[in-house]
Write a protein that holds these residues in place. Sequence first.
Motif, PDB file in Angstrom:
ATOM      1  N   ILE A   1       0.850  -1.197   0.000  1.00  0.00           N
ATOM      2  CA  ILE A   1       0.000   0.000   0.000  1.00  0.00           C
ATOM      3  C   ILE A   1       0.882   1.242   0.000  1.00  0.00           C
ATOM      4  O   ILE A   1       0.611   2.223  -0.716  1.00  0.00           O
ATOM      5  N   LEU A   2       1.959   1.216   0.787  1.00  0.00           N
ATOM      6  CA  LEU A   2       2.898   2.342   0.825  1.00  0.00           C
ATOM      7  C   LEU A   2       3.508   2.582  -0.557  1.00  0.00           C
ATOM      8  O   LEU A   2       3.569   3.733  -1.024  1.00  0.00           O
ATOM      9  N   ILE A   3       3.954   1.522  -1.211  1.00  0.00           N
ATOM     10  CA  ILE A   3       4.544   1.675  -2.541  1.00  0.00           C
ATOM     11  C   ILE A   3       3.529   2.263  -3.523  1.00  0.00           C
ATOM     12  O   ILE A   3       3.827   3.207  -4.270  1.00  0.00           O
ATOM     13  N   GLY A   4       2.316   1.714  -3.512  1.00  0.00           N
ATOM     14  CA  GLY A   4       1.287   2.197  -4.428  1.00  0.00           C
ATOM     15  C   GLY A   4       0.901   3.635  -4.182  1.00  0.00           C
ATOM     16  O   GLY A   4       0.690   4.403  -5.133  1.00  0.00           O
ATOM     17  N   ALA A   5       0.809   4.034  -2.915  1.00  0.00           N
ATOM     18  CA  ALA A   5       0.406   5.403  -2.585  1.00  0.00           C
ATOM     19  C   ALA A   5       1.447   6.413  -3.036  1.00  0.00           C
ATOM     20  O   ALA A   5       1.116   7.456  -3.619  1.00  0.00           O
ATOM     21  N   THR A   6       2.724   6.121  -2.777  1.00  0.00           N
ATOM     22  CA  THR A   6       3.777   7.068  -3.157  1.00  0.00           C
ATOM     23  C   THR A   6       3.882   7.211  -4.668  1.00  0.00           C
ATOM     24  O   THR A   6       4.192   8.292  -5.177  1.00  0.00           O
ATOM     25  N   GLU A   7       3.629   6.133  -5.395  1.00  0.00           N
ATOM     26  CA  GLU A   7       3.718   6.201  -6.864  1.00  0.00           C
ATOM     27  C   GLU A   7       2.419   6.699  -7.494  1.00  0.00           C
ATOM     28  O   GLU A   7       2.440   7.460  -8.464  1.00  0.00           O
ATOM     29  N   GLY A   8       1.273   6.268  -6.948  1.00  0.00           N
ATOM     30  CA  GLY A   8      -0.006   6.608  -7.557  1.00  0.00           C
ATOM     31  C   GLY A   8      -0.387   8.068  -7.436  1.00  0.00           C
ATOM     32  O   GLY A   8      -1.119   8.594  -8.278  1.00  0.00           O
ATOM     33  N   GLY A   9       0.098   8.742  -6.394  1.00  0.00           N
ATOM     34  CA  GLY A   9      -0.281  10.134  -6.192  1.00  0.00           C
ATOM     35  C   GLY A   9       0.479  11.128  -7.041  1.00  0.00           C
ATOM     36  O   GLY A   9       0.098  12.303  -7.119  1.00  0.00           O
ATOM     37  N   VAL A  10       1.556  10.677  -7.685  1.00  0.00           N
ATOM     38  CA  VAL A  10       2.420  11.606  -8.423  1.00  0.00           C
ATOM     39  C   VAL A  10       1.680  12.269  -9.574  1.00  0.00           C
ATOM     40  O   VAL A  10       1.838  13.478  -9.822  1.00  0.00           O
TER      41      VAL A  10
ATOM     42  N   GLY B   1      -2.521  -1.728  -5.574  1.00  0.00           N
ATOM     43  CA  GLY B   1      -3.622  -0.968  -6.171  1.00  0.00           C
ATOM     44  C   GLY B   1      -4.403  -0.188  -5.142  1.00  0.00           C
ATOM     45  O   GLY B   1      -4.877   0.917  -5.425  1.00  0.00           O
ATOM     46  N   VAL B   2      -4.559  -0.757  -3.930  1.00  0.00           N
ATOM     47  CA  VAL B   2      -5.230  -0.014  -2.858  1.00  0.00           C
ATOM     48  C   VAL B   2      -4.467   1.274  -2.563  1.00  0.00           C
ATOM     49  O   VAL B   2      -5.051   2.355  -2.414  1.00  0.00           O
ATOM     50  N   GLY B   3      -3.138   1.165  -2.497  1.00  0.00           N
ATOM     51  CA  GLY B   3      -2.325   2.360  -2.277  1.00  0.00           C
ATOM     52  C   GLY B   3      -2.385   3.316  -3.444  1.00  0.00           C
ATOM     53  O   GLY B   3      -2.486   4.538  -3.271  1.00  0.00           O
ATOM     54  N   ALA B   4      -2.321   2.759  -4.666  1.00  0.00           N
ATOM     55  CA  ALA B   4      -2.385   3.610  -5.858  1.00  0.00           C
ATOM     56  C   ALA B   4      -3.732   4.299  -5.988  1.00  0.00           C
ATOM     57  O   ALA B   4      -3.826   5.392  -6.558  1.00  0.00           O
ATOM     58  N   LEU B   5      -4.790   3.668  -5.474  1.00  0.00           N
ATOM     59  CA  LEU B   5      -6.104   4.293  -5.437  1.00  0.00           C
ATOM     60  C   LEU B   5      -6.147   5.408  -4.405  1.00  0.00           C
ATOM     61  O   LEU B   5      -6.704   6.483  -4.646  1.00  0.00           O
ATOM     62  N   SER B   6      -5.541   5.163  -3.247  1.00  0.00           N
ATOM     63  CA  SER B   6      -5.554   6.154  -2.170  1.00  0.00           C
ATOM     64  C   SER B   6      -4.673   7.355  -2.476  1.00  0.00           C
ATOM     65  O   SER B   6      -4.971   8.478  -2.053  1.00  0.00           O
ATOM     66  N   GLY B   7      -3.578   7.122  -3.220  1.00  0.00           N
ATOM     67  CA  GLY B   7      -2.650   8.206  -3.513  1.00  0.00           C
ATOM     68  C   GLY B   7      -3.273   9.393  -4.216  1.00  0.00           C
ATOM     69  O   GLY B   7      -3.160  10.537  -3.747  1.00  0.00           O
ATOM     70  N   PRO B   8      -3.964   9.183  -5.349  1.00  0.00           N
ATOM     71  CA  PRO B   8      -4.613  10.320  -6.026  1.00  0.00           C
ATOM     72  C   PRO B   8      -5.676  10.989  -5.161  1.00  0.00           C
ATOM     73  O   PRO B   8      -5.852  12.215  -5.229  1.00  0.00           O
ATOM     74  N   LEU B   9      -6.403  10.197  -4.359  1.00  0.00           N
ATOM     75  CA  LEU B   9      -7.420  10.795  -3.491  1.00  0.00           C
ATOM     76  C   LEU B   9      -6.788  11.709  -2.456  1.00  0.00           C
ATOM     77  O   LEU B   9      -7.275  12.821  -2.198  1.00  0.00           O
ATOM     78  N   ALA B  10      -5.695  11.240  -1.841  1.00  0.00           N
ATOM     79  CA  ALA B  10      -5.014  12.065  -0.846  1.00  0.00           C
ATOM     80  C   ALA B  10      -4.433  13.323  -1.484  1.00  0.00           C
ATOM     81  O   ALA B  10      -4.541  14.424  -0.935  1.00  0.00           O
ATOM     82  N   ALA B  11      -3.805  13.147  -2.663  1.00  0.00           N
ATOM     83  CA  ALA B  11      -3.216  14.303  -3.343  1.00  0.00           C
ATOM     84  C   ALA B  11      -4.298  15.295  -3.771  1.00  0.00           C
ATOM     85  O   ALA B  11      -4.132  16.522  -3.628  1.00  0.00           O
ATOM     86  N   SER B  12      -5.424  14.795  -4.280  1.00  0.00           N
ATOM     87  CA  SER B  12      -6.521  15.680  -4.676  1.00  0.00           C
ATOM     88  C   SER B  12      -7.096  16.424  -3.471  1.00  0.00           C
ATOM     89  O   SER B  12      -7.436  17.608  -3.561  1.00  0.00           O
ATOM     90  N   PHE B  13      -7.192  15.737  -2.339  1.00  0.00           N
ATOM     91  CA  PHE B  13      -7.700  16.367  -1.123  1.00  0.00           C
ATOM     92  C   PHE B  13      -6.809  17.526  -0.700  1.00  0.00           C
ATOM     93  O   PHE B  13      -7.295  18.610  -0.340  1.00  0.00           O
ATOM     94  N   VAL B  14      -5.498  17.307  -0.754  1.00  0.00           N
ATOM     95  CA  VAL B  14      -4.549  18.356  -0.370  1.00  0.00           C
ATOM     96  C   VAL B  14      -4.672  19.559  -1.302  1.00  0.00           C
ATOM     97  O   VAL B  14      -4.769  20.712  -0.857  1.00  0.00           O
ATOM     98  N   ILE B  15      -4.683  19.300  -2.618  1.00  0.00           N
ATOM     99  CA  ILE B  15      -4.717  20.396  -3.595  1.00  0.00           C
ATOM    100  C   ILE B  15      -6.046  21.143  -3.554  1.00  0.00           C
ATOM    101  O   ILE B  15      -6.088  22.373  -3.592  1.00  0.00           O
TER     102      ILE B  15
END
Length: 417
Positions: A29-38, A150-164
């Motif tokens: 999940i950590l790997i997916g989140a760091t890559e998916g949010g970019v 994929g769970v992390g990659a799904l969470s990454g864009p959501l977290a990044a979108s929330f911040v922006i």
Amino acid sequence: MVIEGNPVSASSMKPLQRLQIALLFLAFILIGATEGGVGVLIPSIQLSYGLDKAVVSLLFLAGTSGYLTAAILSGLLVEKFGHRNFILFGTAIIFAGAFLVTLQPPFVLLMLVWLSLGFGIASLDSGVNSYVASWPHNSAILNYLHGFYGVGALSGPLAASFVINNGWSWNNTYYVWCFLAALVLISFRLVFSKPLETAKQELHTKEAQTSGENVLLAALKLKVVWLTALFLFLYVGSEVSLGNWGYSWLTQQREQVAWFAGWLVSGYWMGLTLGRLTLARVSQWVGTQRLIWGCLAGTVSGILILIFLAGTSGVWLAIGLALCGYSLGPIFPTTIALISNIVPERLLASAVGLLVSLGSMGAAFFPWLAGNLAEKLGLWSLLPYLLVLTAIMLLLWLMLFRESGVNSKRPDPENKL
């Protein structure tokens, strides 16, 4: 399944063993989140540093330099230090790199930090992949593991979108990754109190010939390893190109509002996750080759939907992106499972390291190339570009199965998890 050297089934696992497996999933999940949010952060990074698409794409190349170094050396490092210490080291690097990004350093320094992040992610990725790949009947388990990516990659864009969308600076997203990396690091240190041992699988007939040879050099001599690596080079490049440039394509080419585009990109990663979780056991029934053929056909269908139907309705945008993600999802873990049945066990960590390193090169090179094409031709070029990559993947998959001699009609053995 193997935990600290002992084969166990899901029904016989002890609470500690279940916790250990959950922690391996959390690492992905950590790997997916760091890559998916970019991908969601790219426009903000461009604006923050005043860069064009071609220059900001250099971050992908910086990240892959570190990733490539760690992944290629993973077999040697695992043999010397063991899976546990290699995984702990990679997680610590991710934590340090994420913290440095929160400081928003000058772009040149940011590229160096991205390089260190790539090194840490590759260490964690290669270490966990090669450890799990050594388990017997690993195809479904690897799909579950990558499903949590994929769970992390799904969470990454959501977290990044929330911040922006809340008006915060893009780099605040990395506070979340700092917390997650610290959680994995501390938990892994406590829960895995002993070195990680792999299962004692039947060795390949070439094992005796390579027992005294450098594991990296021995793995590099295998043609099937290079074919598989080239296949994953294109696969990861396609997956990441769509994931990272999809947001820009949606907002600038299809003129979607930012919040809706963020959700559509998350839908892509959700499709990738569901594909791995729901198709994990399909290879047991139809065989590995047929599963991959079906996944590649589904990917082409999703791209065609985005080209010809997405202009009529936002629903078709969602369907096309989700279908692409769902179809792409099982390809990487199923291919890793295939190579674990072909190469000798002693060479597995080096072989997997080479696969993920070429994958990381694809994750950097093809999004970088997509960015340059977008700069010169426009973002409309993204989808035809992906079609070309998928066509080449189809040819490589055919070559791979002819070289490996794997029977495409033979189902995988039953997985006990």
